[in-house]
Motif scaffolding. Structure first.
Motif, mmCIF file in Angstrom:
data_model
loop_
_atom_site.group_PDB
_atom_site.id
_atom_site.type_symbol
_atom_site.label_atom_id
_atom_site.label_comp_id
_atom_site.label_asym_id
_atom_site.label_seq_id
_atom_site.Cartn_x
_atom_site.Cartn_y
_atom_site.Cartn_z
ATOM 1 N N ALA A 52 0.847 -1.193 0.000
ATOM 2 C CA ALA A 52 0.000 0.000 0.000
ATOM 3 C C ALA A 52 0.885 1.247 0.000
ATOM 4 N N PRO A 53 0.488 2.264 -0.744
ATOM 5 C CA PRO A 53 1.317 3.466 -0.843
ATOM 6 C C PRO A 53 1.142 4.390 0.349
ATOM 7 N N ASP A 54 2.086 5.278 0.538
ATOM 8 C CA ASP A 54 1.901 6.390 1.458
ATOM 9 C C ASP A 54 1.112 7.459 0.719
ATOM 10 N N PRO A 55 -0.127 7.747 1.135
ATOM 11 C CA PRO A 55 -0.951 8.719 0.398
ATOM 12 C C PRO A 55 -0.243 10.057 0.246
ATOM 13 N N ASN A 56 -0.309 10.604 -0.957
ATOM 14 C CA ASN A 56 0.384 11.860 -1.226
ATOM 15 C C ASN A 56 -0.375 12.643 -2.299
ATOM 16 N N CYS A 57 -1.005 13.731 -1.893
ATOM 17 C CA CYS A 57 -1.618 14.667 -2.831
ATOM 18 C C CYS A 57 -1.684 16.007 -2.120
ATOM 19 N N GLY A 58 -1.630 17.081 -2.866
ATOM 20 C CA GLY A 58 -1.653 18.375 -2.192
ATOM 21 C C GLY A 58 -1.319 19.512 -3.129
ATOM 22 N N PHE A 59 -0.555 20.479 -2.616
ATOM 23 C CA PHE A 59 -0.294 21.684 -3.399
ATOM 24 C C PHE A 59 1.090 22.237 -3.099
ATOM 25 N N VAL A 60 1.543 23.096 -4.010
ATOM 26 C CA VAL A 60 2.821 23.790 -3.879
ATOM 27 C C VAL A 60 2.593 25.259 -4.206
ATOM 28 N N VAL A 61 3.111 26.144 -3.367
ATOM 29 C CA VAL A 61 3.149 27.578 -3.650
ATOM 30 C C VAL A 61 4.619 27.982 -3.659
ATOM 31 N N ALA A 62 5.058 28.616 -4.732
ATOM 32 C CA ALA A 62 6.469 28.987 -4.860
ATOM 33 C C ALA A 62 6.589 30.231 -5.719
ATOM 34 N N GLU A 63 7.761 30.822 -5.713
ATOM 35 C CA GLU A 63 8.039 31.890 -6.672
ATOM 36 C C GLU A 63 8.222 31.248 -8.048
ATOM 37 N N PRO A 64 7.640 31.814 -9.090
ATOM 38 C CA PRO A 64 7.775 31.220 -10.425
ATOM 39 C C PRO A 64 9.194 31.350 -10.959
ATOM 40 N N ASP A 65 9.610 30.327 -11.694
ATOM 41 C CA ASP A 65 10.929 30.324 -12.322
ATOM 42 C C ASP A 65 10.775 29.710 -13.712
ATOM 43 N N VAL A 66 11.819 29.753 -14.494
ATOM 44 C CA VAL A 66 11.807 29.185 -15.840
ATOM 45 C C VAL A 66 13.011 28.266 -15.979
ATOM 46 N N ASN A 67 12.781 27.031 -16.492
ATOM 47 C CA ASN A 67 13.899 26.101 -16.648
ATOM 48 C C ASN A 67 14.590 26.304 -18.000
ATOM 49 N N ALA A 68 15.560 25.447 -18.286
ATOM 50 C CA ALA A 68 16.368 25.599 -19.496
ATOM 51 C C ALA A 68 15.545 25.435 -20.775
ATOM 52 N N ASP A 69 14.402 24.750 -20.670
ATOM 53 C CA ASP A 69 13.539 24.536 -21.827
ATOM 54 C C ASP A 69 12.493 25.639 -21.983
ATOM 55 N N THR A 76 2.817 34.622 3.068
ATOM 56 C CA THR A 76 3.134 36.015 2.759
ATOM 57 C C THR A 76 3.608 36.117 1.314
ATOM 58 N N ALA A 77 3.042 37.053 0.570
ATOM 59 C CA ALA A 77 3.384 37.217 -0.851
ATOM 60 C C ALA A 77 4.841 37.624 -1.011
ATOM 61 N N PRO A 78 5.540 37.039 -1.975
ATOM 62 C CA PRO A 78 6.952 37.383 -2.206
ATOM 63 C C PRO A 78 7.100 38.723 -2.909
ATOM 64 N N ALA A 79 8.334 39.184 -2.997
ATOM 65 C CA ALA A 79 8.613 40.493 -3.579
ATOM 66 C C ALA A 79 8.234 40.575 -5.056
ATOM 67 N N VAL A 80 8.207 39.431 -5.758
ATOM 68 C CA VAL A 80 7.895 39.456 -7.189
ATOM 69 C C VAL A 80 6.412 39.703 -7.453
ATOM 70 N N GLY A 81 5.573 39.612 -6.437
ATOM 71 C CA GLY A 81 4.156 39.919 -6.593
ATOM 72 C C GLY A 81 3.354 38.877 -7.347
ATOM 73 N N LYS A 82 3.862 37.673 -7.457
ATOM 74 C CA LYS A 82 3.142 36.583 -8.101
ATOM 75 C C LYS A 82 3.666 35.254 -7.573
ATOM 76 N N VAL A 83 2.853 34.204 -7.709
ATOM 77 C CA VAL A 83 3.262 32.894 -7.222
ATOM 78 C C VAL A 83 2.900 31.805 -8.233
ATOM 79 N N TYR A 84 3.699 30.769 -8.217
ATOM 80 C CA TYR A 84 3.432 29.532 -8.953
ATOM 81 C C TYR A 84 2.583 28.654 -8.035
ATOM 82 N N LEU A 85 1.393 28.267 -8.499
ATOM 83 C CA LEU A 85 0.470 27.466 -7.692
ATOM 84 C C LEU A 85 0.213 26.153 -8.407
ATOM 85 N N LYS A 86 0.555 25.043 -7.763
ATOM 86 C CA LYS A 86 0.387 23.715 -8.372
ATOM 87 C C LYS A 86 -0.409 22.808 -7.444
#
Length: 282
Positions: free
Chosen positions: A142-159, A194-204
């Motif tokens: 049986a798995p360890d149940p895992n579901c939820g959310f992430v709030v972070a400052e947005p970033d862009v990867n190499a792609d 608390t909202a970061p200095a960039v004034g926006k968040v990545y919400l997943k």
């Protein structure tokens, strides 16, 4: 239990009509979505399983149909109840884990803009989920149940893809003993940051499906609805307004709009309490 938690539930209850919500299409009622059955799903019952390909406001990240997908669903068991979910709330997001394969999260995200740096914000949403138990998996696992959310400052990867940058808040809701995921989305999950200095968040939002071929039944899923993000001050104000309306006196009107002081049994009337009006048969 709903009424005891009305102060927090009201944050969710009125968001469908609230301009303060910074999340785009947080109630999933935008009709301009697209979903289809994956081309490789040719056997029953998966040949009727639809997955979203486009969802206004959100970017989908499901890692392909053999890992899982997300669909919009509606049904009588989940229609708005006028308490926690507005009466006209019809749709909700249904995350599905494929039942014989899985190696990554099933997720969707958006960059929420317009936040005031240094201000406290309240994130709230409705969520329910199901995870397989040992009797429903291979090798009595049986798995360890895992579901939820992430709030972070947005970033862009190499792609050039938007990803989570500096982390602000990450919660496995399935591990939170104070929130019952099996409660059919009746109660809101509420978190503050608390909202970061960039004034926006990545919400997943995500459903983990890293279980390989061990899950052998169609029972790994998560439902999500009424996602909102507003300042904590605004959220508290919404709750106060909703509570006041819930305590307002009840009035009855006939279908011509004339107030009825003593409605007769068996009649069809309009019942009004505060700013809520519904048709009822007494």
């Amino acid at each position: 239990m709903k009424k005891l938690l009305l102060a927090s539930a009201a944050i969710v209850a009125t968001l469908g009509a609230s301009a303060a919500n910074l999340v785009v299409n947080g109630d999933f009622e935008n009709p301009n979505f697209k979903q289809e059955v994956p081309s490789g799903y040719t056997w029953e019952p998966w040949n009727t399983q639809q997955y979203l390909t486009e969802l206004p406001g959100w970017t989908l990240n499901t890692n392909g149909p053999w890992n899982g997908g997300i669909e919009l669903k509606s049904g009588e068991d989940f229609l708005g109840d006028g308490d926690v979910r507005p009466d006209d709330d019809m749709a909700y997001a249904h995350f599905v884990g494929f039942n014989d394969n899985g190696w990554a999260d099933i997720a969707m995200y958006q960059v929420v803009e317009g936040l005031t740096p240094g201000t406290e914000y309240t994130l709230s949403f409705l969520m329910s989920a199901n995870f397989p138990d040992a009797s429903q998996t291979a090798n009595n696992w049986a798995p360890d149940p895992n579901c939820g959310f992430v709030v972070a400052e947005p970033d862009v990867n190499a792609d050039g893809e938007t990803v989570a940058g500096f982390g602000i808040l990450a919660v496995n809701v399935a591990a939170d003993a104070d929130y019952d995921l099996s409660d059919e989305m009746d109660l809101p999950y509420v978190a503050k940051f608390t909202a970061p200095a960039v004034g926006k968040v990545y919400l997943k939002f995500y459903l983990s499906n890293t279980y390989g071929d061990k899950n052998k039944k169609d029972n790994l899923w998560m439902d999500l609805d009424m996602v909102s993000l507003m300042t904590s001050e605004e959220a508290a104000g919404v709750a106060e307004i909703e509570i006041a309306g819930d305590n307002a006196p009840v009035e009855y009107f006939n279908l011509q709009g004339v107030r009825v002081t003593e409605p007769a049994a068996g009649g069809l009337y309009i019942r009004r309490q505060g700013d809520k009006a519904t048709k009822v048969i007494l």
